[in-house]
Design a protein around this motif. Sequence first.
Motif, PDB file in Angstrom:
ATOM      1  N   ASP A   1    -160.642 -64.892  13.830  1.00 32.56           N
ATOM      2  CA  ASP A   1    -159.942 -65.305  15.219  1.00 32.56           C
ATOM      3  C   ASP A   1    -160.550 -66.253  15.957  1.00 32.56           C
ATOM      4  O   ASP A   1    -161.141 -66.068  17.025  1.00 32.56           O
ATOM      5  CB  ASP A   1    -159.476 -64.060  16.038  1.00 32.56           C
ATOM      6  CG  ASP A   1    -158.631 -64.114  17.060  1.00 32.56           C
ATOM      7  OD1 ASP A   1    -157.866 -65.198  16.857  1.00 32.56           O
ATOM      8  OD2 ASP A   1    -158.582 -63.373  17.992  1.00 32.56           O
TER       9      ASP A   1
ATOM     10  N   ARG B   1    -151.477 -69.884  13.944  1.00 28.67           N
ATOM     11  CA  ARG B   1    -151.717 -70.316  15.109  1.00 28.67           C
ATOM     12  C   ARG B   1    -151.652 -72.006  15.053  1.00 28.67           C
ATOM     13  O   ARG B   1    -152.285 -72.419  14.319  1.00 28.67           O
ATOM     14  CB  ARG B   1    -152.810 -70.118  16.042  1.00 28.67           C
ATOM     15  CG  ARG B   1    -152.759 -68.525  16.711  1.00 28.67           C
ATOM     16  CD  ARG B   1    -154.037 -68.129  17.006  1.00 28.67           C
ATOM     17  NE  ARG B   1    -154.718 -69.074  17.808  1.00 28.67           N
ATOM     18  CZ  ARG B   1    -156.329 -69.084  17.892  1.00 28.67           C
ATOM     19  NH1 ARG B   1    -156.796 -68.436  17.369  1.00 28.67           N
ATOM     20  NH2 ARG B   1    -156.644 -70.004  18.600  1.00 28.67           N
TER      21      ARG B   1
ATOM     22  N   SER C   1    -152.865 -75.660  15.961  1.00 26.68           N
ATOM     23  CA  SER C   1    -153.766 -76.060  16.766  1.00 26.68           C
ATOM     24  C   SER C   1    -154.110 -77.307  15.983  1.00 26.68           C
ATOM     25  O   SER C   1    -153.738 -77.752  15.090  1.00 26.68           O
ATOM     26  CB  SER C   1    -155.097 -75.252  16.755  1.00 26.68           C
ATOM     27  OG  SER C   1    -155.732 -74.989  15.353  1.00 26.68           O
TER      28      SER C   1
ATOM     29  N   HIS D   1    -145.867 -59.269  15.426  1.00 28.65           N
ATOM     30  CA  HIS D   1    -146.487 -57.987  16.210  1.00 28.65           C
ATOM     31  C   HIS D   1    -146.587 -57.141  14.946  1.00 28.65           C
ATOM     32  O   HIS D   1    -145.896 -55.938  15.001  1.00 28.65           O
ATOM     33  CB  HIS D   1    -145.728 -57.489  17.089  1.00 28.65           C
ATOM     34  CG  HIS D   1    -145.566 -58.586  18.376  1.00 28.65           C
ATOM     35  ND1 HIS D   1    -146.573 -58.795  19.114  1.00 28.65           N
ATOM     36  CD2 HIS D   1    -144.324 -59.238  18.968  1.00 28.65           C
ATOM     37  CE1 HIS D   1    -146.077 -59.946  20.039  1.00 28.65           C
ATOM     38  NE2 HIS D   1    -144.813 -59.815  19.803  1.00 28.65           N
TER      39      HIS D   1
ATOM     40  N   ASN E   1    -151.850 -60.269  19.652  1.00 27.97           N
ATOM     41  CA  ASN E   1    -152.702 -61.409  18.790  1.00 27.97           C
ATOM     42  C   ASN E   1    -151.858 -62.466  19.723  1.00 27.97           C
ATOM     43  O   ASN E   1    -151.373 -62.766  20.780  1.00 27.97           O
ATOM     44  CB  ASN E   1    -152.112 -61.596  17.274  1.00 27.97           C
ATOM     45  CG  ASN E   1    -150.609 -61.468  17.338  1.00 27.97           C
ATOM     46  OD1 ASN E   1    -150.125 -62.677  17.552  1.00 27.97           O
ATOM     47  ND2 ASN E   1    -150.007 -60.561  16.661  1.00 27.97           N
ATOM     48  N   SER E   2    -152.552 -63.643  19.223  1.00 29.80           N
ATOM     49  CA  SER E   2    -152.069 -65.107  19.784  1.00 29.80           C
ATOM     50  C   SER E   2    -151.327 -65.931  18.749  1.00 29.80           C
ATOM     51  O   SER E   2    -151.532 -67.088  19.090  1.00 29.80           O
ATOM     52  CB  SER E   2    -153.282 -65.669  20.363  1.00 29.80           C
ATOM     53  OG  SER E   2    -154.321 -65.868  19.510  1.00 29.80           O
ATOM     54  N   TRP E   3    -150.753 -65.171  17.900  1.00 27.98           N
ATOM     55  CA  TRP E   3    -149.958 -66.303  17.115  1.00 27.98           C
ATOM     56  C   TRP E   3    -148.659 -66.702  17.677  1.00 27.98           C
ATOM     57  O   TRP E   3    -148.231 -66.599  18.447  1.00 27.98           O
ATOM     58  CB  TRP E   3    -149.425 -65.215  15.860  1.00 27.98           C
ATOM     59  CG  TRP E   3    -150.349 -64.337  15.379  1.00 27.98           C
ATOM     60  CD1 TRP E   3    -151.812 -64.549  15.402  1.00 27.98           C
ATOM     61  CD2 TRP E   3    -150.008 -63.397  13.916  1.00 27.98           C
ATOM     62  NE1 TRP E   3    -152.361 -63.610  14.443  1.00 27.98           N
ATOM     63  CE2 TRP E   3    -151.525 -63.090  13.694  1.00 27.98           C
ATOM     64  CE3 TRP E   3    -149.114 -62.821  13.759  1.00 27.98           C
ATOM     65  CZ2 TRP E   3    -151.588 -61.986  12.713  1.00 27.98           C
ATOM     66  CZ3 TRP E   3    -149.318 -61.925  12.642  1.00 27.98           C
ATOM     67  CH2 TRP E   3    -150.403 -61.314  12.288  1.00 27.98           C
ATOM     68  N   ASN E   4    -148.462 -67.918  16.693  1.00 34.03           N
ATOM     69  CA  ASN E   4    -147.021 -68.587  17.287  1.00 34.03           C
ATOM     70  C   ASN E   4    -146.412 -69.009  16.061  1.00 34.03           C
ATOM     71  O   ASN E   4    -146.871 -69.203  14.816  1.00 34.03           O
ATOM     72  CB  ASN E   4    -147.331 -69.812  18.210  1.00 34.03           C
ATOM     73  CG  ASN E   4    -147.993 -70.852  17.635  1.00 34.03           C
ATOM     74  OD1 ASN E   4    -149.161 -70.816  17.371  1.00 34.03           O
ATOM     75  ND2 ASN E   4    -147.249 -71.870  16.958  1.00 34.03           N
TER      76      ASN E   4
END
Length: 333
Positions: free
Chosen positions: A247, A270, A272, A296, A303-306
């Motif tokens: 992560d 994610r 970035s 989820h 989590n910080s997923w997108n």
Amino acid sequence: MTPQKQIITALLKKFPYAATMTLAKRAYKDAPEAFASLESARSQVRTLRGAAGEKRRKYSPPELQREPGKAGAGGFQRIPEGWVDLPDWKAECFCGARKTLVLSDIHFPYHHKGALVAALEYGRDRGADTILLNGDIADCYAISRWEKDPRKRHFADEVRLVNNFLKTLREEFPKAEIIFKLGNHDERFENYMMLKAPELLDVPQFSFQRIMGLEDQDIQLVRDMRPIRLGKLNVIHGHEFKVMSSDPVNPARGFFMRAKVHVLGGHYHRSSQHSETDLEGKVISTWSTGCLCELHPQYRPINSWNWGFAFVDTDSKGAFNVSNLKVIDGKVY
Ligand SMILES: [Fe+2]
């Protein structure tokens, strides 16, 4: 050629610097029925490698002969060649001008339909002629070595979903080049086969590409963690760099720290981006793409997923332009 000669010739080609007696013992042990005695095997080795005197040298093929005066030697050349698991390992290049839609981390059957459809429609609208499925397309949940809930979907359902998706993809992009790069989740299939059904590994009907329907849809498989090159841009799934944090603060920077070249990858779910200029003034950029799966999952609901994907334009000289896109509320940004 007599059977004795065949056996000794094969050994001499494989172990050209081994001692004569060592080779004779090996030949005699492997095929005792072929030789009258160990001494007869030794004599055959000496004759074939041209060490049985000048008169008998005519019976020795030149490629088996030792250098005169260097019998038993060979220096460092006696060290045998090392084993190579992947003799043709290299990046897979997809050069030339192309418009590539890069989708990763769909994780069928945990795909998010809305995000996936938005990405596919975007690719169609921009005229994608190449679709790169950049890993973790199948979740392979049911055959994972991790703890799993037996009440969850069966592997057959996952396979059916992937089959149907690839069929739809081919129908909607009939002329596109479609590439399927294995991610760590897709690799679960072969890991399972190695552990549970090694006897079936070489049976084509049980291969990943046959079971998932890649062959039916004329989709090229990229395996063994090979990077993909879209012009001068390297594309990886992201699991190839095993030492990265699970992560990281900025996945793209993590790719930069390890690759030091232009890289685009998925795996971290994610979006970035990172750029650095080297001492010679060259700007190097790296990107990580978002995922197209449900955000989820039971194993990590927080989590910080997108949701996201990429579109890459490349020209005939290898220059490229990356659009690293996010899907928010069904819209592409
Ligand atoms: Fe993933």
